[in-house]
Design an enzyme around this catalytic site. Structure first.
Site, PDB file in Angstrom:
ATOM      1  N   LYS A 101      -0.461   5.167  17.454  1.00 30.44           N
ATOM      2  CA  LYS A 101       0.535   4.209  18.200  1.00 30.44           C
ATOM      3  C   LYS A 101       0.400   4.332  19.339  1.00 30.44           C
ATOM      4  O   LYS A 101       0.894   2.836  19.654  1.00 30.44           O
ATOM      5  CB  LYS A 101       1.620   4.632  18.045  1.00 30.44           C
ATOM      6  CG  LYS A 101       2.295   5.187  16.353  1.00 30.44           C
ATOM      7  CD  LYS A 101       2.927   3.512  15.469  1.00 30.44           C
ATOM      8  CE  LYS A 101       3.305   3.538  14.530  1.00 30.44           C
ATOM      9  NZ  LYS A 101       4.076   1.985  14.239  1.00 30.44           N
ATOM     10  N   THR A 109      14.209  23.951   4.845  1.00 28.60           N
ATOM     11  CA  THR A 109      12.642  23.942   5.269  1.00 28.60           C
ATOM     12  C   THR A 109      11.933  24.195   6.753  1.00 28.60           C
ATOM     13  O   THR A 109      12.091  23.096   7.420  1.00 28.60           O
ATOM     14  CB  THR A 109      11.188  22.862   5.016  1.00 28.60           C
ATOM     15  OG1 THR A 109      11.467  21.849   5.364  1.00 28.60           O
ATOM     16  CG2 THR A 109      11.636  23.758   3.532  1.00 28.60           C
ATOM     17  N   VAL A 110      12.490  24.621   7.770  1.00 29.29           N
ATOM     18  CA  VAL A 110      12.414  24.287   9.404  1.00 29.29           C
ATOM     19  C   VAL A 110      11.119  24.988   9.429  1.00 29.29           C
ATOM     20  O   VAL A 110      11.072  25.744   9.433  1.00 29.29           O
ATOM     21  CB  VAL A 110      13.594  25.482   9.975  1.00 29.29           C
ATOM     22  CG1 VAL A 110      13.380  26.330  11.287  1.00 29.29           C
ATOM     23  CG2 VAL A 110      14.862  24.482   9.719  1.00 29.29           C
ATOM     24  N   VAL A 142       0.907  -1.340   0.491  1.00 29.77           N
ATOM     25  CA  VAL A 142      -0.413  -0.192  -0.153  1.00 29.77           C
ATOM     26  C   VAL A 142       0.749   1.024   0.322  1.00 29.77           C
ATOM     27  O   VAL A 142       0.424   2.136  -0.211  1.00 29.77           O
ATOM     28  CB  VAL A 142      -0.736   0.388   1.334  1.00 29.77           C
ATOM     29  CG1 VAL A 142      -0.405   0.110   2.685  1.00 29.77           C
ATOM     30  CG2 VAL A 142      -2.145   0.866   0.883  1.00 29.77           C
ATOM     31  N   ILE A 179      -2.719  -6.792   5.858  1.00 29.65           N
ATOM     32  CA  ILE A 179      -3.228  -7.866   7.829  1.00 29.65           C
ATOM     33  C   ILE A 179      -3.994  -6.983   7.449  1.00 29.65           C
ATOM     34  O   ILE A 179      -4.406  -8.030   9.253  1.00 29.65           O
ATOM     35  CB  ILE A 179      -1.740  -7.787   8.497  1.00 29.65           C
ATOM     36  CG1 ILE A 179      -2.202  -5.766   8.916  1.00 29.65           C
ATOM     37  CG2 ILE A 179      -0.510  -8.030   7.787  1.00 29.65           C
ATOM     38  CD1 ILE A 179      -0.863  -5.901  10.126  1.00 29.65           C
ATOM     39  N   THR A 186       6.833   4.842  18.593  1.00 30.17           N
ATOM     40  CA  THR A 186       7.519   5.291  17.981  1.00 30.17           C
ATOM     41  C   THR A 186       7.375   6.862  19.656  1.00 30.17           C
ATOM     42  O   THR A 186       6.811   6.445  20.134  1.00 30.17           O
ATOM     43  CB  THR A 186       6.281   6.620  16.985  1.00 30.17           C
ATOM     44  OG1 THR A 186       7.084   7.965  16.713  1.00 30.17           O
ATOM     45  CG2 THR A 186       4.736   6.820  17.627  1.00 30.17           C
TER      46      THR A 186
HETATM   47  P1  NAD Z   1       7.201   2.574   5.281  1.00 24.49           P
HETATM   48  O1  NAD Z   1       5.842   3.442   4.778  1.00 24.49           O
HETATM   49  O2  NAD Z   1       8.274   3.151   4.468  1.00 24.49           O
HETATM   50  O3  NAD Z   1       6.772   1.285   4.991  1.00 24.49           O
HETATM   51  C1  NAD Z   1       5.685   0.275   6.125  1.00 24.49           C
HETATM   52  C2  NAD Z   1       4.808  -0.750   4.894  1.00 24.49           C
HETATM   53  O4  NAD Z   1       4.209  -1.125   5.660  1.00 24.49           O
HETATM   54  C3  NAD Z   1       4.673  -0.651   4.002  1.00 24.49           C
HETATM   55  O5  NAD Z   1       5.502  -1.062   2.883  1.00 24.49           O
HETATM   56  C4  NAD Z   1       3.382  -0.986   3.358  1.00 24.49           C
HETATM   57  O6  NAD Z   1       2.900  -1.195   2.406  1.00 24.49           O
HETATM   58  C5  NAD Z   1       3.018  -1.946   4.399  1.00 24.49           C
HETATM   59  N1  NAD Z   1       2.512  -1.735   5.139  1.00 24.49           N
HETATM   60  C6  NAD Z   1       1.377  -0.530   5.816  1.00 24.49           C
HETATM   61  N2  NAD Z   1       0.129  -1.173   6.082  1.00 24.49           N
HETATM   62  C7  NAD Z   1      -0.025  -2.687   6.066  1.00 24.49           C
HETATM   63  C8  NAD Z   1      -1.165  -3.753   5.670  1.00 24.49           C
HETATM   64  N3  NAD Z   1      -2.472  -3.301   6.425  1.00 24.49           N
HETATM   65  N4  NAD Z   1      -0.951  -4.753   5.483  1.00 24.49           N
HETATM   66  C9  NAD Z   1       0.529  -5.040   4.873  1.00 24.49           C
HETATM   67  N5  NAD Z   1       1.202  -4.096   4.948  1.00 24.49           N
HETATM   68  C10 NAD Z   1       0.709  -2.956   5.043  1.00 24.49           C
HETATM   69  O7  NAD Z   1       7.550   3.591   6.858  1.00 24.49           O
HETATM   70  P2  NAD Z   1       8.612   2.896   7.674  1.00 24.49           P
HETATM   71  O8  NAD Z   1       9.112   4.449   7.476  1.00 24.49           O
HETATM   72  O9  NAD Z   1       9.474   1.866   6.900  1.00 24.49           O
HETATM   73  O10 NAD Z   1       8.151   3.199   9.426  1.00 24.49           O
HETATM   74  C11 NAD Z   1       7.999   1.182   9.792  1.00 24.49           C
HETATM   75  C12 NAD Z   1       7.142   1.542  10.739  1.00 24.49           C
HETATM   76  O11 NAD Z   1       8.622   2.025  11.466  1.00 24.49           O
HETATM   77  C13 NAD Z   1       5.469   2.052  10.616  1.00 24.49           C
HETATM   78  O12 NAD Z   1       5.575   1.875  12.006  1.00 24.49           O
HETATM   79  C14 NAD Z   1       6.253   3.870  11.352  1.00 24.49           C
HETATM   80  O13 NAD Z   1       5.611   3.874  11.852  1.00 24.49           O
HETATM   81  C15 NAD Z   1       8.115   3.487  12.800  1.00 24.49           C
HETATM   82  N6  NAD Z   1       8.821   4.068  12.621  1.00 24.49           N
HETATM   83  C16 NAD Z   1       9.037   4.533  11.249  1.00 24.49           C
HETATM   84  C17 NAD Z   1      10.370   5.996  11.670  1.00 24.49           C
HETATM   85  C18 NAD Z   1      10.672   6.370   9.920  1.00 24.49           C
HETATM   86  O14 NAD Z   1      11.934   7.844  10.293  1.00 24.49           O
HETATM   87  N7  NAD Z   1      10.674   6.371   8.799  1.00 24.49           N
HETATM   88  C19 NAD Z   1      10.491   6.545  13.202  1.00 24.49           C
HETATM   89  C20 NAD Z   1      10.123   5.744  14.145  1.00 24.49           C
HETATM   90  C21 NAD Z   1       9.068   4.767  13.498  1.00 24.49           C
HETATM   91  N1  USQ Z   2      10.311  19.591  10.896  1.00 22.41           N
HETATM   92  C1  USQ Z   2      10.869  20.846   9.824  1.00 22.41           C
HETATM   93  N2  USQ Z   2      10.602  20.830   8.518  1.00 22.41           N
HETATM   94  C2  USQ Z   2      10.706  19.253   7.200  1.00 22.41           C
HETATM   95  C3  USQ Z   2      10.238  18.140   8.670  1.00 22.41           C
HETATM   96  C4  USQ Z   2      10.086  17.957  10.060  1.00 22.41           C
HETATM   97  O1  USQ Z   2      11.429  21.594  10.642  1.00 22.41           O
HETATM   98  O2  USQ Z   2      10.643  20.106   6.438  1.00 22.41           O
HETATM   99  C5  USQ Z   2       9.967  19.217  11.723  1.00 22.41           C
HETATM  100  C6  USQ Z   2       8.510  18.656  12.298  1.00 22.41           C
HETATM  101  O3  USQ Z   2       7.803  19.476  12.503  1.00 22.41           O
HETATM  102  C7  USQ Z   2       9.003  17.730  13.201  1.00 22.41           C
HETATM  103  C8  USQ Z   2       9.788  17.035  13.465  1.00 22.41           C
HETATM  104  O4  USQ Z   2      10.760  18.028  12.252  1.00 22.41           O
HETATM  105  O5  USQ Z   2       8.899  18.872  14.809  1.00 22.41           O
HETATM  106  C9  USQ Z   2      10.097  16.003  13.347  1.00 22.41           C
HETATM  107  O6  USQ Z   2       9.298  16.008  12.530  1.00 22.41           O
HETATM  108  P1  USQ Z   2       9.553  14.683  10.880  1.00 22.41           P
HETATM  109  O7  USQ Z   2       8.605  14.996   9.494  1.00 22.41           O
HETATM  110  O8  USQ Z   2      11.102  14.000  10.584  1.00 22.41           O
HETATM  111  O9  USQ Z   2       8.750  12.861  11.435  1.00 22.41           O
HETATM  112  P2  USQ Z   2       7.366  12.614  12.137  1.00 22.41           P
HETATM  113  O10 USQ Z   2       6.645  13.079  11.492  1.00 22.41           O
HETATM  114  O11 USQ Z   2       7.564  13.241  13.765  1.00 22.41           O
HETATM  115  O12 USQ Z   2       7.436  11.457  11.808  1.00 22.41           O
HETATM  116  C10 USQ Z   2       8.475  10.431  11.483  1.00 22.41           C
HETATM  117  C11 USQ Z   2       8.366   9.625  10.639  1.00 22.41           C
HETATM  118  C12 USQ Z   2       7.337   8.596  11.872  1.00 22.41           C
HETATM  119  C13 USQ Z   2       7.538   8.119  13.247  1.00 22.41           C
HETATM  120  C14 USQ Z   2       8.695  10.025  13.697  1.00 22.41           C
HETATM  121  C15 USQ Z   2       8.992   9.569  15.133  1.00 22.41           C
HETATM  122  O13 USQ Z   2       7.359   9.197   9.791  1.00 22.41           O
HETATM  123  O14 USQ Z   2       6.832   6.934  11.121  1.00 22.41           O
HETATM  124  O15 USQ Z   2       6.590   7.659  13.474  1.00 22.41           O
HETATM  125  O16 USQ Z   2       9.090  10.150  13.085  1.00 22.41           O
HETATM  126  S1  USQ Z   2       8.807  10.647  16.672  1.00 22.41           S
HETATM  127  O17 USQ Z   2       9.461  12.181  16.315  1.00 22.41           O
HETATM  128  O18 USQ Z   2      10.175  10.667  17.421  1.00 22.41           O
HETATM  129  O19 USQ Z   2       7.629  10.482  16.322  1.00 22.41           O
END
Ligand code: NAD
Ligand code: USQ
Length: 482
Positions: A274, A342-343, A123, A164, A233
């Site tokens: 989450k 982009t802050v 997806v 899932i 997260t």
């Molecule tokens: P992503 O979107 O790249 O990967 C998620 C994958 O899950 C995708 O391949 C998607 O197709 C699959 N998916 C979503 N819903 C599904 C479903 N219902 N059934 C089967 N597959 C499904 O995301 P990511 O960046 O790899 O993040 C993975 C996990 O880690 C997430 O749960 C996210 O919340 C967590 N996380 C990510 C970050 C980050 O910075 N990327 C930070 C903290 C936590």
């Molecule tokens: N931010 C900026 N400029 C940008 C992008 C983001 O200032 O161009 C700021 C946001 O406002 C935020 C911080 O940076 O305060 C982090 O933003 P982000 O987009 O890097 O991260 P976030 O939206 O929090 O989500 C990402 C992942 C998510 C994961 C999360 C971990 O997409 O899946 O859960 O990081 S955490 O932030 O610890 O919750």
């Protein structure tokens, strides 16, 4: 030409007639923009209101598709298992294994001789099509990725394509693969995506909460001893004005003391999903004796891991757009193409960050050291804290060394969040298990910048500015006019 999948890899495709919010013609532009959604009421209601998904299972064996350039099958030289490693479960199901963290983790664990299966609905690739977005890096189809991995290492990764949230599909995958551990990455993970409109908010919470609930039921029904490693997260905690503990806090109140789950203050419908997941998992650990580890991960950066480096067809995705791109990755792309960093708002927003190479290490440590039956274990999974302003400064300095002229702008904050706040989060438990962090040194930012420069021609500058406003989210489905 080889026909790799025909011999050892069985592919199970699960077919449902569910629909997602319909494709949008173009990417989202800077808000405010008027949107119309072309989703038929029937399928839209089925998706977001009832959560009903008609089920039709179709299991097929993969066809024998050739791959263009095949390397000889050979065992990986870098795969190893040291003798003093703790005994570890062998069969690991990676839900979301086609995504950013999941793909790197699947390859890493396969390389470490775990038997790996990827479960993914794909997806995430659909979201890109719907919103007109693309990864900075070209990414191969999951089928080509797995064929290439097999041809390079001789290692097989099983593939189950399906959702899932469809319990019949999930049950079949559990019965077929019989995992010792499930690593659950499979959620809609973008905070901005969850704040686009009502349908995306509902989709996010439905997809994430029901998906995780199904995983819990599947473990109870088909694998009671299976260890759930769930990606949570750091954003579940919000930004309290006291230190953030790892999952639990001991409080003395009116003379009585208890250790309680740390208070949660999520700040998007995604982050809230989450929190609900964590509550459901904690409850089932108590009620059914499930063993679980909630990895409260910070923001991940980087793209290369030892395994994805082996071949361009194994390259991971790298999101830089305003919906799926995360802070440091976005800043590196912005610097590479001469777009101001982009802050958002004042830039004092502080979060925990980690290198994707540490994500794969942390997951490996969690599954090699499983939680006890009935234990709900929480690890804060990040290695360093930075404010957005600090990240911008680091990228500016690294850019200057490479001859780039990097500027920063303050963008009106599209989110509702504290822009100046106290932040001190504990993160010792994974270190105690043996995590050896890759800290964000100048040289690492240099190499990330060089990586983004290599792909700068693929950058669509229109996708860089934030396009989703927390305050302007509404009932009406949003799309953009041509
Ligand atoms: P992503 O979107 O790249 O990967 C998620 C994958 O899950 C995708 O391949 C998607 O197709 C699959 N998916 C979503 N819903 C599904 C479903 N219902 N059934 C089967 N597959 C499904 O995301 P990511 O960046 O790899 O993040 C993975 C996990 O880690 C997430 O749960 C996210 O919340 C967590 N996380 C990510 C970050 C980050 O910075 N990327 C930070 C903290 C936590
Ligand atoms: N931010 C900026 N400029 C940008 C992008 C983001 O200032 O161009 C700021 C946001 O406002 C935020 C911080 O940076 O305060 C982090 O933003 P982000 O987009 O890097 O991260 P976030 O939206 O929090 O989500 C990402 C992942 C998510 C994961 C999360 C971990 O997409 O899946 O859960 O990081 S955490 O932030 O610890 O919750």
């Amino acid at each position: 030409m080889a026909h790799l999948l025909s011999t050892s890899c069985s592919l199970k495709i699960h077919s449902t007639s569910k629909s997602y919010p319909k494709p949008l013609n173009q990417g989202l532009l800077s808000f405010p923009t008027s949107f119309t959604l072309q989703t038929p009421r029937f399928s839209f209601r089925r998706l977001v209101l009832k959560g009903e998904r008609p089920q039709r299972i179709c299991t097929v064996h993969a066809t024998t598709l050739p791959i263009s350039q095949e390397a000889p099958t050979q065992p990986s030289s870098s795969s190893h298992q040291t003798s003093n490693e703790p005994s570890k479960p062998k069969r690991v199901m990676i839900i979301g294994g086609d995504g950013y963290c999941g793909w790197a983790t699947a390859l890493h664990l396969s390389n470490k001789n775990y038997e790996v299966a990827i479960v993914d609905s794909l997806v995430r690739r659909l979201f890109d099509h719907q919103l007109g977005l693309d990864s900075l890096t070209p990414i191969s189809s999951i089928h080509n990725r797995l064929r290439r991995w097999k041809s390079l290492t001789g290692k097989n990764i099983e593939l189950f394509i399906g959702d899932i949230c469809d319990f019949e599909f999930l049950s079949e995958t559990f019965k077929s693969f019989e995992p010792d551990a499930v690593v659950h990455f499979g959620e809609q993970r973008s905070a901005p995506y969850s704040m686009i409109d009502r349908s995306r908010a509902v989709f996010t919470q439905n997809n994430n909460v029901i998906g995780t609930l199904n995983v819990l039921f599947a473990i109870k029904e088909f694998g009671e001893q299976c260890h759930l490693v769930k990606l949570g997260t750091m954003g579940e905690y919000g930004t309290p004005n006291i230190d953030i503990e790892e999952g639990y806090i001991t409080i003395t109140h009116n003379g009585r003391t208890d250790t309680l789950p740390y208070p949660k203050q999520a700040s998007s419908f995604y982050h809230l999903s989450k929190v609900h997941d964590s509550n459901n998992i904690a409850f089932t650990c108590k009620a059914w004796g499930i063993r679980a580890t909630d990895l409260n991960q910070g923001v991940v950066y980087g793209v290369r891991t030892d395994e994805t480096e082996m071949h361009e067809e194994l390259c991971n995705r790298f999101d830089y757009d305003g919906v799926f791109g995360t802070a440091l990755n976005r800043f590196c792309v912005q610097a590479a193409v001469g777009h101001p960093l982009t802050v958002y708002g004042k830039g004092g927003q502080t979060r925990g960050y980690l290198d994707i190479r540490d994500t794969v290490q942390c997951v490996e440590l969690a599954i090699a050291n499983p939680a006890q039956p009935g234990e709900f274990r929480v690890f804060n999974q990040f290695t360093e804290q930075f404010s957005v302003n600090e990240l911008a400064t680091l990228v500016t300095k690294a850019g200057e060394k490479l001859g780039l002229n990097v500027e920063t702008i303050s963008v009106p904050n599209p989110r509702v969040e504290a822009e100046e706040h106290y932040y001190n989060a504990k993160h010792t438990k994974l270190i105690e298990l043996g995590l050896q962090p890759h800290l964000l040194s100048d040289s690492l930012i240099d190499s990330l910048l060089n990586f983004t420069i290599k792909f700068q021609d693929r950058v669509d500058r229109k996708q860089i500015m934030p396009s989703v406003s927390w305050r302007k989210i509404g009932v009406k489905p949003r799309t953009v006019s041509a």
